[in-house]
Design a protein around this motif. Structure first.
Motif, PDB file in Angstrom:
ATOM      1  N   GLY A 602       0.708  -1.159   0.004  1.00  0.00           N
ATOM      2  CA  GLY A 602      -0.002   0.032   0.014  1.00  0.00           C
ATOM      3  C   GLY A 602       0.811   1.168  -0.094  1.00  0.00           C
ATOM      4  N   LEU A 603       1.958   1.313   0.948  1.00  0.00           N
ATOM      5  CA  LEU A 603       2.858   2.366   0.669  1.00  0.00           C
ATOM      6  C   LEU A 603       3.569   2.563  -0.476  1.00  0.00           C
ATOM      7  N   VAL A 604       3.864   1.675  -0.991  1.00  0.00           N
ATOM      8  CA  VAL A 604       4.620   1.624  -2.263  1.00  0.00           C
ATOM      9  C   VAL A 604       3.767   1.986  -3.498  1.00  0.00           C
ATOM     10  N   LEU A 605       2.527   1.404  -3.434  1.00  0.00           N
ATOM     11  CA  LEU A 605       1.562   1.955  -4.285  1.00  0.00           C
ATOM     12  C   LEU A 605       1.154   3.404  -4.333  1.00  0.00           C
ATOM     13  N   TYR A 606       1.280   3.990  -3.038  1.00  0.00           N
ATOM     14  CA  TYR A 606       1.221   5.404  -2.895  1.00  0.00           C
ATOM     15  C   TYR A 606       2.273   6.461  -3.476  1.00  0.00           C
ATOM     16  N   TRP A 607       3.626   5.599  -3.395  1.00  0.00           N
ATOM     17  CA  TRP A 607       4.544   6.521  -3.540  1.00  0.00           C
ATOM     18  C   TRP A 607       4.749   6.291  -5.287  1.00  0.00           C
ATOM     19  N   LEU A 608       4.370   5.093  -5.637  1.00  0.00           N
ATOM     20  CA  LEU A 608       4.190   4.965  -7.163  1.00  0.00           C
ATOM     21  C   LEU A 608       3.486   5.919  -7.958  1.00  0.00           C
ATOM     22  N   THR A 609       2.302   5.984  -7.358  1.00  0.00           N
ATOM     23  CA  THR A 609       0.996   6.820  -7.943  1.00  0.00           C
ATOM     24  C   THR A 609       1.565   8.280  -7.872  1.00  0.00           C
ATOM     25  N   ASN A 610       2.171   8.830  -6.787  1.00  0.00           N
ATOM     26  CA  ASN A 610       2.588  10.068  -6.765  1.00  0.00           C
ATOM     27  C   ASN A 610       3.623  10.287  -8.085  1.00  0.00           C
ATOM     28  N   ASN A 611       4.613   9.203  -8.026  1.00  0.00           N
ATOM     29  CA  ASN A 611       5.606   9.521  -8.733  1.00  0.00           C
ATOM     30  C   ASN A 611       5.107   9.501 -10.362  1.00  0.00           C
ATOM     31  N   ILE A 612       4.303   8.887 -10.657  1.00  0.00           N
ATOM     32  CA  ILE A 612       3.499   8.695 -12.115  1.00  0.00           C
ATOM     33  C   ILE A 612       2.871  10.091 -12.265  1.00  0.00           C
ATOM     34  N   LEU A 613       2.003  10.664 -11.401  1.00  0.00           N
ATOM     35  CA  LEU A 613       1.505  11.947 -11.561  1.00  0.00           C
ATOM     36  C   LEU A 613       2.540  13.033 -11.825  1.00  0.00           C
ATOM     37  N   SER A 614       3.466  13.006 -10.796  1.00  0.00           N
ATOM     38  CA  SER A 614       4.357  14.098 -10.922  1.00  0.00           C
ATOM     39  C   SER A 614       5.385  13.872 -12.168  1.00  0.00           C
ATOM     40  N   ILE A 615       5.627  12.862 -12.742  1.00  0.00           N
ATOM     41  CA  ILE A 615       6.178  12.514 -13.991  1.00  0.00           C
ATOM     42  C   ILE A 615       5.393  13.352 -15.164  1.00  0.00           C
ATOM     43  N   ALA A 616       4.133  12.981 -15.117  1.00  0.00           N
ATOM     44  CA  ALA A 616       3.398  13.498 -16.181  1.00  0.00           C
ATOM     45  C   ALA A 616       3.087  14.799 -16.192  1.00  0.00           C
ATOM     46  N   GLN A 617       3.154  15.698 -14.988  1.00  0.00           N
ATOM     47  CA  GLN A 617       3.040  17.091 -14.926  1.00  0.00           C
ATOM     48  C   GLN A 617       4.398  17.814 -15.432  1.00  0.00           C
ATOM     49  N   GLN A 618       5.223  17.116 -14.780  1.00  0.00           N
ATOM     50  CA  GLN A 618       6.437  17.582 -15.202  1.00  0.00           C
ATOM     51  C   GLN A 618       7.107  17.432 -16.927  1.00  0.00           C
ATOM     52  N   TRP A 619       6.516  16.276 -17.329  1.00  0.00           N
ATOM     53  CA  TRP A 619       6.914  16.232 -18.727  1.00  0.00           C
ATOM     54  C   TRP A 619       6.042  17.188 -19.702  1.00  0.00           C
ATOM     55  N   LEU A 620       4.607  17.278 -19.017  1.00  0.00           N
ATOM     56  CA  LEU A 620       3.764  18.377 -19.697  1.00  0.00           C
ATOM     57  C   LEU A 620       4.360  19.698 -19.790  1.00  0.00           C
ATOM     58  N   ILE A 621       4.839  20.125 -18.603  1.00  0.00           N
ATOM     59  CA  ILE A 621       5.508  21.541 -18.677  1.00  0.00           C
ATOM     60  C   ILE A 621       6.929  21.422 -19.405  1.00  0.00           C
ATOM     61  N   ASN A 622       7.833  20.764 -19.318  1.00  0.00           N
ATOM     62  CA  ASN A 622       9.106  20.478 -19.959  1.00  0.00           C
ATOM     63  C   ASN A 622       8.841  20.490 -21.585  1.00  0.00           C
ATOM     64  N   LYS A 623       7.760  20.083 -22.034  1.00  0.00           N
ATOM     65  CA  LYS A 623       7.375  19.759 -23.322  1.00  0.00           C
ATOM     66  C   LYS A 623       6.847  21.374 -23.798  1.00  0.00           C
ATOM     67  N   GLN A 624       6.086  22.024 -22.771  1.00  0.00           N
ATOM     68  CA  GLN A 624       5.561  23.151 -23.165  1.00  0.00           C
ATOM     69  C   GLN A 624       6.684  24.278 -23.217  1.00  0.00           C
ATOM     70  N   MET A 625       7.929  24.147 -22.503  1.00  0.00           N
ATOM     71  CA  MET A 625       8.831  25.129 -22.414  1.00  0.00           C
ATOM     72  C   MET A 625       9.887  24.583 -23.329  1.00  0.00           C
ATOM     73  N   GLY A 626       9.841  23.572 -24.268  1.00  0.00           N
ATOM     74  CA  GLY A 626      10.635  23.089 -25.305  1.00  0.00           C
ATOM     75  C   GLY A 626      11.979  22.397 -24.585  1.00  0.00           C
ATOM     76  N   VAL A 627      12.079  22.075 -23.356  1.00  0.00           N
ATOM     77  CA  VAL A 627      13.149  21.363 -22.923  1.00  0.00           C
ATOM     78  C   VAL A 627      13.073  19.919 -22.710  1.00  0.00           C
ATOM     79  N   LEU A 628      12.068  19.166 -23.154  1.00  0.00           N
ATOM     80  CA  LEU A 628      12.114  17.827 -23.131  1.00  0.00           C
ATOM     81  C   LEU A 628      13.067  17.174 -23.831  1.00  0.00           C
ATOM     82  N   GLY A 629      14.021  16.157 -23.007  1.00  0.00           N
ATOM     83  CA  GLY A 629      14.894  15.722 -23.766  1.00  0.00           C
ATOM     84  C   GLY A 629      16.212  16.283 -24.039  1.00  0.00           C
ATOM     85  N   LYS A 630      16.261  17.420 -23.394  1.00  0.00           N
ATOM     86  CA  LYS A 630      17.548  18.193 -23.354  1.00  0.00           C
ATOM     87  C   LYS A 630      18.233  17.905 -22.020  1.00  0.00           C
TER      88      LYS A 630
END
Length: 630
Positions: A602-630
């Protein structure tokens, strides 16, 4: 930040310093204003070789020359800081242990001490020392003669009662509850067996006891012989409760009759104590209730996270007060001694037992050492005078079962605090309320965890966005910084000035991504404790291979995914200019991921979900600012 000059070894020097002269260490350089409070700082850093900036007393900043040797010193300093930080972690753990508390970061496996007795179960209680009968401050043990005097020895009998939730064993010596099995919860080490909480065996001693004491002489105690009045030992169809009645032998013209009333669908029971005065004079006895337990940790307790095991006392004034076994051992236990309300409890991970006396009945609380590795916590209440030939009844409540927050609070306000969230209770309780309501809607604790993390990420979306935009800006200018560092590697003072110029022109704050994330940390720590403490997670399935959210993932799928998402998140973050720091950024996630392989699913599921959502938001912002993959 006042500590920055010390962290980066920024030096304060007089304008007329013989080491630097008027223009600095290596000649005149451009000046920059210096905050006044930094000018006042001096100390150990001022005695070190200047690596970067040098503050002058006149309120300006100059830059000194650095060499390859200085760069090596930077690496050594980084390693020393890491060693210092690790030493502080170890020092803090030792300080916690010194004060009788469990280690915070590296709790060592608690060695199971030998139980107070290795004799057969039917001899353990009777062979305990005489001091297991409590004495109040008004009735000292020395003034209570022969409190453990028993009636004529008779054959002890064990009475087994089974309800829909509990299997109970009573001993006719003292009419004490000596074993409880929680039928709805399987044992962590042996899933085919039920959880055993109270127990009297070679490996465990954990009992519920009650009796009388009085200055007039010996009274019926938990060492006295009782007679079981025959009755049902299980629910009959249509019955909602079972009554178990025990009558003590008459001692000094006093008889104590105990009646346990156990209701269907309940872990609580009413324990009626009827004191009968068969003598010719008035009687003023005291009723005591206590929980007796050894100091061993519960079976199956993890060494990677620490939960509280031991006595607890609740009073309206001081609220919930935990008492460590080590504090009792040292006679340093600190808690409120007298009140008109409250309860005593014995707490461990997921489960608890508690005695509750009627409100407005004056009581004295005690927690003491009974024998080697054996402790008791309880209450002593003074009863009203009982005239000759009369009796008096006191109804106490006894609870033994899981730490189900809502049911505990309904039984007695404040009893839900045995589910201990620590100093983050003010945040943890509403988070549990929300999690519980989500489960009522989704009927799955695993998906409820996912939904709760999703709601928290939505609530903190703006703060996270600010942090990720700051990181994206750092990532965007990182190629320019790296090119500049390579181009000006032989002129460090110019490199420093150029880096500050880049930050200023690009409007980038290197610490801009830290603050928005830092203020969320208490909320996610509180959620961690909610998931760790919630007994409803025990034996609760999620999907497919996860059959128990309170146990580790049997196939380690969640921990592997957790490690992968952590590495991906590291890739999305800006790369530190320093090569050593860049390597540490990849090593640290791997090092911390190890613990998730033994954490509850249950604890690992909590951290995993938090990581996935954080990655999704960060990936979107990086893409908007043109720094994805740099």
């Amino acid at each position: 930040m006042p500590l920055l000059p010390h962290v980066f070894c920024v030096h304060i020097r007089s304008v007329a310093s013989p080491r630097g002269g008027k223009g600095g260490v290596f000649g005149p350089v451009p000046h920059m204003p210096v905050p006044a409070f930094w000018q006042r700082r001096s100390g150990s850093c001022a005695r070190q070789k200047p690596i970067g900036a040098v503050f002058e007393q006149g309120g300006h900043i100059t830059f000194s020359h650095t060499t390859k040797e200085d760069h090596m010193n930077d690496i050594r300093r980084t390693i020393l800081w890491a060693a210092f930080a690790f030493s502080m972690v170890l020092l803090w753990d030792q300080w916690q242990l010194h004060n009788g508390k469990p280690a915070t970061f590296f709790p060592a496996p608690v060695k199971t001490a030998e139980a107070p007795s290795t004799k057969p179960a039917d001899k353990v209680a009777s062979d305990n020392k005489a001091n297991d009968v409590p004495a109040s401050s008004n009735t000292m043990a020395g003034n209570v003669p022969n409190q453990t005097t028993q009636s004529q020895p008779v054959q002890r009998q064990k009475v087994d009662i089974q309800t829909d939730l509990l299997k109970l064993s009573f001993d006719t010596e003292g009419a004490s509850l000596i074993k409880t099995e929680l039928l709805k919860y399987s044992d962590a080490e042996n899933p085919e067996q039920s959880v055993v909480l109270l127990d009297q065996s070679k490996a465990r001693l954990y009992l519920s006891q009650s009796g009388l004491i009085a200055p007039q002489g010996a009274m019926p105690t938990h060492k006295t012989n009782y007679n079981w009045v025959s009755g049902p030992t299980a629910f009959k169809e249509g019955e909602s409760e079972i009554k178990v009645r025990f009558a003590s032998d008459v001692i000094n013209q006093v008889q104590l009759i105990k009646t346990y009333t156990i209701a269907r669908h309940s872990y609580a029971m009413t324990v009626e104590h009827e004191v009968v005065n068969q003598g010719a004079t008035a009687l003023a006895p005291q009723l005591y209730v206590q929980l007796l337990r050894d100091g061993n940790p519960p079976p199956g307790e993890s060494s990677f996270y620490s939960t509280f095991t031991g006595p607890a006392i609740y009073t309206p004034a001081q609220k919930y007060q935990k008492v460590e076994f080590s504090e009792i051992e040292k006679n340093k236990a600190n808690f409120e001694k007298k009140a008109d309300q409250g309860y005593v409890a014995m707490v461990q991970h997921y489960f608890a037992s508690a005695w509750i006396l009627p409100n407005d009945l004056p009581r004295e609380f005690f927690a003491r050492k009974v024998d080697n590795n054996l402790y008791s916590v309880g209450m002593i209440a003074t009863l009203k005078d009982i005239a000759p030939g009369q009796s008096q009844k006191i109804n106490a409540q006894f609870y033994v079962g899981p730490q189900e927050e809502k049911k505990l609070e309904a039984l007695y306000p404040g009893l839900e605090l045995v589910k201990d969230y620590g100093w983050l209770t003010i945040l943890a309780k509403p988070l549990y309320w929300l999690l519980d309501n989500l489960n009522q809607l989704l009927h799955n604790w695993g998906w409820s965890i996912v939904a709760l993390v999703l709601m928290l990420k939505m609530a903190f979306y703006w703060l996270n966005a600010q942090a990720y935009r700051s990181m994206a800006k750092m990532k965007a200018i990182n190629p320019k910084v790296m090119e500049m560092r390579e181009r000006l590697k032989d002129t460090p003072q110019q490199m420093q000035m150029e880096m500050m110029k880049i930050y200023r022109e690009e409007k980038v704050n290197p610490l801009g991504g830290c603050f928005p994330i830092a203020i969320q940390i208490p909320v996610f720590i509180a959620l961690y404790w909610v998931l760790l403490s919630t007994v409803e997670m025990r034996n609760a399935p999620w999907i497919l291979w996860v059959h128990d959210l309170s146990a580790k993932d049997p196939f380690y799928i969640l921990p592997v995914l957790m490690t992968a998402t952590t590495m991906l998140q590291t890739w999305l973050n800006p790369t530190p200019p320093d090569p050593v720091q860049a390597k540490l950024m990849w090593i640290m996630p791997l090092a911390f991921s190890v613990m998730f392989f033994v954490f509850p699913a249950g604890l690992v599921l909590y951290w995993l979900t938090n990581n996935i959502l954080s990655i999704a938001q960060q990936w979107l912002i990086n893409k908007q600012m043109g720094v994805l993959g740099k």
